[in-house]
Design an enzyme around this catalytic site. Sequence first.
Site, PDB file in Angstrom:
ATOM      1  N   GLU A   1     -14.158   1.609  13.314  1.00  0.00           N
ATOM      2  CA  GLU A   1     -13.069   1.269  12.409  1.00  0.00           C
ATOM      3  C   GLU A   1     -12.399   2.538  11.898  1.00  0.00           C
ATOM      4  O   GLU A   1     -13.066   3.500  11.521  1.00  0.00           O
ATOM      5  CB  GLU A   1     -13.584   0.443  11.225  1.00  0.00           C
ATOM      6  CG  GLU A   1     -14.458   1.257  10.279  1.00  0.00           C
ATOM      7  CD  GLU A   1     -14.805   0.524   8.988  1.00  0.00           C
ATOM      8  OE1 GLU A   1     -15.964   0.097   8.865  1.00  0.00           O
ATOM      9  OE2 GLU A   1     -13.925   0.401   8.129  1.00  0.00           O
TER      10      GLU A   1
ATOM     11  N   ASP B   1     -18.645   1.049   8.827  1.00  0.00           N
ATOM     12  CA  ASP B   1     -19.251   1.592   7.611  1.00  0.00           C
ATOM     13  C   ASP B   1     -20.321   0.645   7.080  1.00  0.00           C
ATOM     14  O   ASP B   1     -20.217  -0.565   7.244  1.00  0.00           O
ATOM     15  CB  ASP B   1     -18.176   1.749   6.524  1.00  0.00           C
ATOM     16  CG  ASP B   1     -17.229   2.898   6.828  1.00  0.00           C
ATOM     17  OD1 ASP B   1     -17.583   3.728   7.687  1.00  0.00           O
ATOM     18  OD2 ASP B   1     -16.150   2.951   6.210  1.00  0.00           O
TER      19      ASP B   1
ATOM     20  N   ASP C   1     -16.684  -3.587   3.045  1.00  0.00           N
ATOM     21  CA  ASP C   1     -15.541  -3.587   3.948  1.00  0.00           C
ATOM     22  C   ASP C   1     -15.975  -3.478   5.404  1.00  0.00           C
ATOM     23  O   ASP C   1     -15.459  -4.173   6.275  1.00  0.00           O
ATOM     24  CB  ASP C   1     -14.641  -2.382   3.626  1.00  0.00           C
ATOM     25  CG  ASP C   1     -13.329  -2.844   3.031  1.00  0.00           C
ATOM     26  OD1 ASP C   1     -13.275  -3.998   2.542  1.00  0.00           O
ATOM     27  OD2 ASP C   1     -12.367  -2.042   3.063  1.00  0.00           O
TER      28      ASP C   1
END
Length: 650
Positions: A438, A516, A520
């Site tokens: 990401e 991560d 999120d």
Amino acid sequence: MENQEKNLNGNSEYSANSIQVLEGLEAVRMRPSMYIGDIGQRGLHHLVYEVVDNSIDEALAGYCNNIKVIINKDNSITVSDDGRGIPVDTMEKEGKSALEVVLTILHAGGKFDKDSYKVSGGLHGVGVSCVNALSSELTASVHRDGKIYQQKFSIGNPISELEIVGETDKTGTTIHFKPDASIFHVTEYSFDILSSRLRELAFLNKGINLILVDEREQNEDGTSKECVFHSETGLKEFIEYLDETRDALIDIIHIDTEKNDIPVEIAIGYNSGYSENVHSYVNNINTHEGGTHLTGFKRGLTRTLKQYAEESGLLTKKKNVIVINGDDFREGLTAVISVKVQNPQFEGQTKTKLGNSEVSLAVDQAVSQMIRNYLEENPNDAKNIVSKVMLAAQARIAAKKARELVQSKTVLKGGGLPGKLSDCSSRDNTRTEVYIVEGDSAGGTAKQGRDREFQAILPLRGKILNVEKALHHKVYENEEIRNIYTALGVTIGTEDDPKALNLEKLRYHKVIIMTDADVDGSHIMTLIMTFFFRYMKELIEGGHIYIATPPLYLVKKGKQFKYCWSEEERIGAMEEFGKGFSVQRYKGLGEMNAEQLWDTTMNPETRTLRQVTIDSGVEADRTFSILMGEEVPPRREFIEKNAIYATIDV
Ligand code: 0RA
């Protein structure tokens, strides 16, 4: 209680007969995977299903109502039922009790009671003797004819005679077994995996009580964790369960019948979504690869709905006459088909494709009877379905164009690959891997940290599309998703199936998703997983999808340091350094430098990858529909706890 210690065989010599027996079960111990699939988590749980299947057979024969599965504290399993009890009288030919024959001779199950209704069966239908062969200890207890009989075994061999150990006024069978730890890589049972299977069995076999008890987990009042699965309406409730959070367009349609001596049960629902969720079973086994029952279902559904739509004039009223096809009738469809077949022929790569040709017509007839009756009685629902089908046909034409765009070279940059892909230099796709990362910054670190010889990096910009809520053509039009298709080198359409994923030109052996370790990141992980589950399931099934596990903490003192992946590890490391240490929490991949990322997360020598597998297509389907419908769920925990996709460390 009186212990009569009586040898009912009248035969204390096992040797003569057991030579042959030992050879049979020895084969199971030599090649366990051939009999139970694998010796990991799946195989371990398969043992339980194998035993439960015998009790289900007894229930289908009409003699058993309650089946209880206990996970004991030591991860041994107890399965008990209130059926007739395995017969204990001596079998002339074998010279031993029926019980011993059932437990020590491969495929002995079918030898008894030919008239009874024996249809349930494990993936390989191998029977309880395989469980015996793969258990370090197994005790069979039978309540029958006023007595309690018992015999013990170890790795498939009897270690006691069949004895009478008490009296009873009940009937039933109890099998207690402990999987052999020298065979299985994994020995811990998962409550969630067993409960999904028992829930599924309850839906597939209405009326039976299936109870799961976990003795390893006590409630506050000292009782053990327990779940009871019972379904009164069978597949109707199954559809309600699957579509819990989807908007229903019609009432559930259900039929439970017999056609040409083949029991057929079908339930369908239409919802406002766009995906097709059809689950098929033969003898309680999920037939992932479909087969003749599924073909019959599709044909019957399409023909009957089309006929109705044409006769009722609903189709021709529209100005633009569009050509509808079979797929259009299955958009937003959730269906379960369950047939019981006496001699099932299983084909296909995973032996989960039904081959018996006679089943096709039986299911076709059942589905068409079911739908005709329903539509005649519910003309309003009929209209809803037909308008849904017309919209689906229009969307399909748009999706086809968009799909073609995915594969057309015109949208691609140099070399036909997406510009954002940092490719590896090796083209040996048995060892190449791609990290889907990401964000551009994490992508940059990964690019510096990787071994560029065999590791490629594909950064994605922010959150990818939620495919659960998007029309197909929106999915194919999405740039990030198009990049995934082209980077991986997969296309849509094989010779057999125009909608299947073509993996022939897959450019990487491992596709590793790296996000991560925060909320999120978990959300992005879920979105990517939803995409792979709905659009690239074949990649998951082929074992190509992995999740990277970056560390959560770095505990440091002077020149010493330790990466930690859990709270326990962090506390351990802090204790080890006792004073003067610092703790860094890694929330994002970007907080690590390239070298740290390589050391902890990307170096094949030291990293932990978690391979994504689908334990239960049904559970995965339902869970993705729930997850992606909700607002802000704690997704990562949910995913890991609920085994939507089970992950195993490799
Ligand atoms: C063979 C014959 C009969 C019952 C069973 C097997 C049987 C096996 C299992 C395994 C677990 N639970 C079971 N319950 C029954 C029929 C016996 C009769 O005719 O009484």
